[in-house]
Structures are given as C-alpha cells and as structure tokens.
Design an enzyme around this catalytic site. Structure first.
Site, PDB file in Angstrom:
ATOM      1  N   HIS A   5       0.869  -1.186   0.000  1.00  7.76           N
ATOM      2  CA  HIS A   5       0.000   0.000   0.000  1.00  7.76           C
ATOM      3  C   HIS A   5       0.901   1.231   0.000  1.00  7.76           C
ATOM      4  CE1 HIS A   5      -2.887  -2.943   2.084  1.00  7.76           C
ATOM      5  NE2 HIS A   5      -3.297  -2.783   0.830  1.00  7.76           N
TER       6      HIS A   5
ATOM      7  N   GLU B 178       1.713   3.809   2.956  1.00  3.52           N
ATOM      8  CA  GLU B 178       2.155   3.311   4.266  1.00  3.52           C
ATOM      9  C   GLU B 178       3.664   3.515   4.358  1.00  3.52           C
ATOM     10  OE1 GLU B 178      -1.599   0.245   4.456  1.00  3.52           O
ATOM     11  OE2 GLU B 178       0.423  -0.584   4.575  1.00  3.52           O
TER      12      GLU B 178
ATOM     13  N   HIS C 160       3.496  -3.221   6.916  1.00  5.49           N
ATOM     14  CA  HIS C 160       2.414  -2.264   6.640  1.00  5.49           C
ATOM     15  C   HIS C 160       2.262  -1.280   7.801  1.00  5.49           C
ATOM     16  CE1 HIS C 160       0.236  -4.456   3.292  1.00  5.49           C
ATOM     17  NE2 HIS C 160       1.120  -5.345   3.673  1.00  5.49           N
TER      18      HIS C 160
ATOM     19  N   GLU D  55       1.744  -5.060  10.936  1.00 10.39           N
ATOM     20  CA  GLU D  55       1.235  -3.685  11.011  1.00 10.39           C
ATOM     21  C   GLU D  55       2.023  -2.944  12.087  1.00 10.39           C
ATOM     22  OE1 GLU D  55      -1.121  -2.488   9.037  1.00 10.39           O
ATOM     23  OE2 GLU D  55      -2.037  -4.310   8.195  1.00 10.39           O
TER      24      GLU D  55
END
Ligand SMILES: [Zn+2]
Length: 345
Positions: free
Chosen positions: A70, A73, A165, A229
C-alpha cells in the site's frame, strides 16, 4: 540522459538511492542486472523496486522484506529504503540472502493506498486473469520475484517473509501481525519471538486462505510469512522513527547475523486472537455502527450491533469480540470488517 548499467551501478554504490531511482526513473530497471559489493555480496536488481543481496559466504536463511504494497504506508518504506541504502554503502554486511521489495511504486507517488485496486487482494490469483491494471501486473511480477528468490537457493533453508504495513487507523495494540492460515500446520513460536523483538506483541491468527502477499509466500513456499502492522499511516517524512527502533534494529540484526538471539517464549508476553467473523460488504448502504476513528482491537459485549446494511445486521457473538480493519468504503463483495476473539496457541 542515457545511462549505461555501469553508470547505474556507480550511482547505486555511491549514493545507495535505489528507491528514489526506482520511483523517478523506473525505466532504468526494465532489464535485470547484477553486480558485486566488494568481495562479499552479490546484488541482483530484479526490477524497479525489487533488489536482492546474497552473501558469498554460506548462509542459512532466505529473508524477504516487503513494504509499500500500500503506497501511502510510509514508515515501512522508509525503514526498508534506509536498510537498502546502508547495505549498498557497506554500512551493513548481509550474512543472509535478502530480497527487498518496494511494492506499489505508483501509489507512493500519489500518496494513496493504491492506484486502481488494493494490491494485497491480488496474490495467488493465477496468471490468467484478463484485467491488466498496474496493481495486477505488479502483483504478478512480485510473485515471480519471490518464486525466483526462494527457488534459486537450496530447498532446506529457512524461508522468511515479513510484509510490512501501517494501518489506516490507530490500534489499541499499536503493532500487530497477521499470521496467515497454515492449514493445520503448527504456529512457529520462534517466529513469534522475533516478532516480539520487533515490538509486535499482538498476533492475529488467520482462519482462511486469503489473497494477501504473506499468505502467498506461506502456502506456496512454506515460508514463515506475516503481514506486520507497525502503527498508523503518516505521510513521508512525518513518521516518528523512534516508534520503530525495535523493528529497525531487529530486522538489521536478522539480515546481518547468523543467529538472532531472542528471549524464551512465554504465552503471557502476547495477545493472541483468532478471527471470528469475516464481514463482507453486500450492499451500497453498508454502515459501521461505531465512530470512524475507533481503534483496531476495540471490543464489544455480546449482542452489540457492529454494522448493518439493507436486510442484514452484524452483531458481536461473544463478550470481548473486537474489531479489526473496518472499512465501509471497500467495493461491494469485499471485506469490510473482521472480528476477533482472544485465543491461545
Ligand atoms: Zn497495508
């Protein structure tokens, strides 16, 4: 300006700016090429945003670090950019084979999650799908790069893939990892210890096959793979890199040492969850029944209304059921919300 490969290699070894060149002048990397750093490391430039480092001495791990699947990010992109730069400039010597992937280069330029399609829903789709937007062709290129990287070494080595991420929203548990569905194979406690050393103490055990990058490496190449994450999305240059010290130092040790020492596994060090409900958006009026900025892993009592749409209500089925990755803006048919409940391994 025409640049030969020799010019390019000189720039890469002199400044280490592989990501900047990949973003500004992707055409320079339309053909793969290789070169040496000193006497110790072989560098393979696979494509724009895809580069591997192989020590000439024996190693026992094949490590993939991916980021920017993404494009907005930014923290993981900055972490991997600095790592690649330090390897090219010989500030770090790799002792393991390492492939670094900067995923969605075009969405980095527009500071968006993606240009046309969420790339982390495009892996393991096969190569016969007709729609050929940037994200789909890029996902196929990345799959091929992963395959070539793992299959060009002996098969009995340890394979790792950490797909880095940052989340759209804050999280009650700031850093967490999604452990892809292993189809009954045991979870690796040694891997959880590496994640803990990265500052990741919350693990979400996935219960189904998915089309994420980490599941692809896990199912296809038996890699220890995770979607990790690391905090909340911020624009380039606005990340507080102090929050990422543990992950930065652990990843650097991982690629530059033979045996990363971690503390013993203890269940109480972790918050472990399993998926309870996968809620897909079925109607255009799908609505989340909580504030937009509610943190990931916020929990609800049994029976609490979590979301609704025409003809359907979605409620917590257990006390303490928590929400993860809510996003009412997804396309119809895609996942709009996960719910999780605590579990043990
Ligand atoms: Zn992401």
């Amino acid at each position: 300006m025409e640049l030969s490969n020799l010019d390019l290699i000189e720039i890469l070894l002199g400044k280490g700016e592989f990501l900047a060149l990949s973003r500004n002048s992707a055409y320079l990397f339309s053909q793969p090429f290789r070169f040496d750093i000193g006497q110790h490391t072989v560098v393979k430039v696979v494509a724009a945003g895809v580069i591997s480092f192989e020590p000439k001495q024996a190693s026992n791990k094949d490590i993939i670090l991916s980021c920017g699947i993404h494009g907005n990010e930014t923290a993981p992109i900055e972490i991997c950019d600095a790592l690649v730069q330090d390897i090219l400039l010989q500030k770090i010597l790799v002792t393991q084979r390492v492939l670094v992937i900067f995923g969605n280069l075009r969405s980095m330029d527009v500071a968006q999650r993606f240009v046309e399609e969420n790339m982390n829903r495009l892996f393991s789709l096969g190569h016969d799908n007709k729609c050929n937007n940037y994200e789909r062709s890029r996902a196929r290129l990345l799959e091929q790069a992963v395959e070539n990287f793992y299959l060009s070494a002996e098969p009995d080595r340890e394979r790792l893939h950490y797909d880095l991420h940052t989340a759209i929203r804050t999280s009650k548990n700031d850093k967490f990892a999604v452990y892809p569905f292993l189809h009954g194979k045991p979870w690796s406690k040694a891997q959880l210890q590496i994640l803990l050393a990265c500052g990741v103490n919350t693990i979400l055990l996935s219960g189904n096959p998915t089309t994420t990058f980490s599941y692809f490496s896990s199912i296809k190449f038996a890699a220890h793979a995770f979607t990790i994450e690391l905090g909340k999305v911020k624009p380039f240059g606005e990340n507080d890199m102090g929050q990422f010290q543990q992950v930065v130092s652990t990843l650097r040790l991982l690629v530059s040492s033979h045996n990363l020492k971690c503390k013993e596994f203890a269940e109480e060090d972790f918050f472990i969850f399993k998926v309870n409900q996968v809620i897909n958006k079925g109607q255009s009026d799908f609505t989340l029944n909580f504030p937009d900025d509610l943190a990931n892993f916020s929990d609800f009592p049994k029976g609490h209304l979590l979301a609704f749409e025409s003809g359907c209500e979605y409620r917590a089925q257990y006390d303490g059921e928590a929400i993860v990755f809510p996003n009412a803006q997804v396309e119809i048919g895609q996942r709009a919300l996960l719910t999780v409940i605590p579990t043990k391994i």
